[in-house]
Scaffold this active site. Structure first.
Site, short mmCIF file in Angstrom:
data_model
loop_
_atom_site.label_atom_id
_atom_site.label_comp_id
_atom_site.label_asym_id
_atom_site.label_seq_id
_atom_site.Cartn_x
_atom_site.Cartn_y
_atom_site.Cartn_z
N CYS A 276 0.86 -1.21 0.03
CA CYS A 276 0.00 -0.04 0.12
C CYS A 276 0.93 1.18 -0.03
CB CYS A 276 -0.72 -0.04 1.27
SG CYS A 276 0.38 0.20 2.59
N ARG B 77 0.38 2.39 -5.68
CA ARG B 77 0.81 1.21 -4.81
C ARG B 77 -0.19 0.36 -4.44
NH1 ARG B 77 5.86 2.28 -2.84
NH2 ARG B 77 5.45 0.78 -1.00
N TRP C 152 -3.59 -2.60 -0.76
CA TRP C 152 -3.47 -3.69 -1.95
C TRP C 152 -3.65 -4.63 -0.74
CZ3 TRP C 152 -0.50 -7.81 -2.94
CH2 TRP C 152 -0.43 -8.18 -4.22
N ASN D 104 1.74 -1.28 5.70
CA ASN D 104 2.42 -1.91 4.37
C ASN D 104 2.99 -3.18 4.70
OD1 ASN D 104 4.90 -0.94 2.09
ND2 ASN D 104 3.30 -2.65 1.89
N GLY D 105 2.63 -4.55 4.01
CA GLY D 105 3.38 -5.44 4.28
C GLY D 105 2.45 -6.74 4.77
N GLU E 226 7.26 -10.57 -22.36
CA GLU E 226 6.69 -9.46 -21.84
C GLU E 226 5.57 -9.04 -22.62
OE1 GLU E 226 7.30 -7.41 -19.84
OE2 GLU E 226 6.61 -5.53 -20.47
N LYS F 286 2.08 -8.04 -20.36
CA LYS F 286 1.28 -6.61 -20.77
C LYS F 286 -0.07 -7.13 -21.17
CE LYS F 286 3.44 -3.46 -19.90
NZ LYS F 286 4.41 -4.35 -19.07
N GLU G 7 -2.30 -8.37 -18.11
CA GLU G 7 -2.23 -7.57 -17.25
C GLU G 7 -3.49 -6.76 -17.20
OE1 GLU G 7 1.82 -6.27 -15.11
OE2 GLU G 7 1.77 -5.73 -17.14
N HIS H 29 6.46 -29.02 -28.36
CA HIS H 29 6.86 -29.90 -27.36
C HIS H 29 5.56 -30.12 -26.42
CE1 HIS H 29 11.03 -30.83 -28.57
NE2 HIS H 29 10.94 -29.52 -29.00
N LYS I 5 1.58 -0.97 -8.88
CA LYS I 5 2.69 -0.76 -9.51
C LYS I 5 4.01 -1.28 -9.05
CE LYS I 5 4.66 2.55 -12.74
NZ LYS I 5 4.31 1.45 -13.72
N1 GLU Z 1 -1.44 -7.05 4.83
C1 GLU Z 1 -2.14 -5.93 5.04
C2 GLU Z 1 -3.53 -5.87 4.45
O1 GLU Z 1 -3.99 -6.83 3.59
C3 GLU Z 1 -1.57 -4.45 4.27
C4 GLU Z 1 -1.52 -4.65 2.72
C5 GLU Z 1 -1.07 -3.60 1.98
O2 GLU Z 1 0.13 -3.36 2.16
O3 GLU Z 1 -1.69 -2.78 1.40
O4 GLU Z 1 -4.63 -5.22 4.74
#
Ligand code: GLU
Length: 606
Positions: free
Chosen positions: A2, A28, A75, A101-102, A477, A481, A484, A500, A601
């Site tokens: 995030c 992000r 995210w 974030n994480g 690549e 694209k 995505e 194959h 991103k």
């Molecule tokens: N793990 C957290 C969630 O799912 C943070 C995700 C993030 O980095 O946006 O809310």
């Protein structure tokens, strides 16, 4: 993955600036967003499903006020995309708010233990435990900074956290472990953010936090501490460097289209960056005991592009391995060199692979677009792309500029190793340097043919993207694209592999895009055309990208033409063609082009 922003002011209202900050970080993550504000009447959290810009449009953040606050654009990794799971998260008593974030690896155990001690959880996220851990310590009388630090010692995983407390409205806390975090100093305010982009016009001076550090932020400044020991850390402020002007979309309907139109500028910038740095990088490639190229997503494809060219020009095999897998199959030794490619310089997997090499006594070289990013700061050497900010989630101009940087490294390694004689080196360099002009000459034609091909093949739901040698990386690549942004399946593959097994899928419903190298590549082209015939004889719809003779054209359903003047220049123009094909197909399908579903991103989570 995030975006996080936090602001402490001397007493001025900054709610609107906080929202602008997360809007800038929307690339992000954008599935939900929210803010926690301290405004004299306690801690107020406002959050919902939708990216910051969408919530601004819905007026979710209208009428908010605060002098201290934190904000988040999410995210999701743990827990669905719901209002309750959006950040910030509050402690039971509503006095502690956190954004994260994480990913917290041990959140289940922590949550079970906290619930056992009476805590009530409102979300399904891994993040919420942190608010409850801090609350417990504060209740026991532990001082605020220490409560945050001790809580950090209990969580395992990766994080950037920002924390505010109703009881201490004049400050915020932020800490990081394997997630980016920067502190900015402006007039009457101190700001923290997961990307300096959020600070750009308000904070000329910055302080980058290192892993395992915690910062206590007031309007007057910031002090850093080690999470492990609580000891203070002396950190120098520095000038914010890099190009952080927030780009405008102008008359373009999408940032992706605008950024594709800017590709020749990005290529020009990458061609003109410091030649001594390229020489130093090439010397390292040649002198290292073993060399591995790595990256993720598009950056990985550009790493393969580089590995192909280094093999061709310098006769040096530098295997390209995705960064997520590198640590499990390469056991580093002193003398190893890992070359990592990453637009943001923050990609979690790539950073981890680079750090692993360094920890084992190896050295690291990064190709990055963002000055001041973790990779740019941590690697032994970094080559800056200079592509400028890229806003669309899909990498376009940044991919081409990465390709230029690795091509320059390969050419220089070829020259230094003696495998490229002076004449061949000079002719390849001329070809590379002519790219910006060639791209500008050919862009309109390629764009038009891609638009026509997109309309013609819109009914096809599944695709192979095939190429050989250097063009295999371009096929991969192109397929990435395409997937995505169109949400249609595309498998990028070396063309020789088709026969194959996968060829069994070819029928009238299975499209094939084939990237055809120019005539100068001899066998490579001939072998690519075999695959073309194999598809044709089984009735598969065929779209070729390359310079085809009239006879060859008769064997495909459509063709996107590239000049066919040289392997290197055609390779670049075929990358461009892959980008426009994805764009126009997605546009015809009505997709959300700049923000495709589920993507972000910069992928800063494991
Ligand atoms: N793990 C957290 C969630 O799912 C943070 C995700 C993030 O980095 O946006 O809310």
């Amino acid at each position: 993955m995030c975006g996080i922003v936090g602001i402490v002011t001397t007493g001025k209202d900054m709610a609107a600036d906080l929202v602008v900050g997360i809007q800038r970080l929307e690339y992000r993550g954008y599935d939900s967003s929210g803010v926690a504000l301290l405004n004299g009447s306690g801690l107020v959290v406002t959050k919902d499903v939708g990216g910051p810009s969408e919530l601004v449009r819905r007026e979710t953040f209208a009428g908010l006020h605060g002098t201290t606050g934190i904000a988040h654009t999410r995210w999701a990794t743990h827990g669905g995309v719901t209002q309750k799971n959006a950040h910030p998260h509050l402690s039971c008593n509503g006095e502690v708010a956190i954004v994260h974030n994480g990913v917290l690896a041990n959140y289940r155990e922590l949550r079970t233990a906290l619930e056992g001690r009476g805590h009530k959880f409102k979300s399904e996220t891994d993040s919420e435990v942190f608010a409850h851990l801090i609350e417990e310590k504060l209740k026991k009388g532990v001082a605020p900074r220490e409560a945050v630090r001790l809580s950090a010692l209990e969580v395992e995983g990766t994080y950037a956290f920002a924390v505010v407390m109703a009881t201490h409205p004049d400050r915020l806390f932020a800490l990081r472990k394997e997630s980016p975090l920067v502190v900015g100093f402006g007039a009457e305010r101190t700001v923290i953010a997961s990307d300096p982009l959020a600070l750009a016009d308000s904070c000329p001076d910055v302080l980058y936090l290192d892993d395992g550090e915690l910062v206590e932020v007031t309007s007057g400044g910031a002090t850093a501490w080690k999470v492990a020991t609580g000891a203070p850390v002396a950190r120098e402020r520095r000038k914010l460097e890099g190009d952080f002007e927030v780009p405008e979309r102008g008359a373009y309907p999408h940032f992706m289209l605008k950024e594709m139109a800017e590709a020749s500028l990005a290529v020009r910038a990458a061609l003109h960056s410091d030649p001594d740095a390229v020489t130093r990088g090439a010397q390292k490639l040649l002198s290292a005991k073993r060399v591995f190229f790595t990256g993720m997503g598009t950056a990985f494809h550009m790493a393969i592009f580089g590995h192909q060219l280094v093999a061709q020009y310098a006769r040096r095999f530098c295997p390209a391995v995705t960064a997520d897998e590198l640590p499990s199959c390469v056991f580093h030794e002193p003398g190893d060199l890992v070359l990592g490619v990453s637009q943001s310089g923050e990609t979690y997997d790539t950073l981890r692979a680079l750090r692993g090499a360094k920890a084992a006594g190896g050295s690291t070289l990064a190709v990055v677009n963002v000055a001041g990013s973790s990779m740019a700061r941590e690697c032994d050497q970094s080559l800056l792309q200079g592509a400028g900010p890229e806003i669309a989630v899909l990498a376009t101009k940044s991919a081409l500029s990465q390709a230029v940087v690795v091509a320059r490294l390969a050419l220089e390694a070829g020259r230094l190793s003696g495998h490229l004689d002076a004449a061949r080196h000079a002719s390849l360099l001329t070809e590379l340097n002519a790219l910006p002009v060639l791209m500008d000459e050919w862009r309109a034609r390629i764009e038009k043919e891609c638009q026509e091909a997109a309309a013609r093949f819109l009914g096809l739901e599944k695709w192979f993207f095939l190429g050989r040698g250097l063009f295999a990386s371009i096929a991969q690549e192109g397929a990435l694209k395409f997937k995505e942004v169109t949400y249609r399946h595309a498998e990028g593959m070396a063309a020789g592999f088709l026969k194959h097994g996968t060829i069994s899928l070819i029928d009238g419903e299975m499209g094939t895009v084939i990237f055809v190298p120019p005539a100068s590549t001899g066998d490579l082209r001939a072998m690519t055309l075999y695959a073309l015939e194999e598809v044709r004889s089984r009735g598969g719809p065929l779209l070729a990208i390359g310079a085809l003779s009239p006879g060859e054209r008769a064997h495909v359903d459509a063709c996107i033409t590239t000049p066919g003047k040289g392997e290197l220049s055609d390779a670049f123009l075929q990358i461009v063609a892959g980008q426009y094909l994805a764009y126009y197909t997605a546009r015809a399908l009505g997709r959300d082009i700049d923000r495709p579903r589920a993507l972000a991103k910069s992928v800063t989570v494991p």
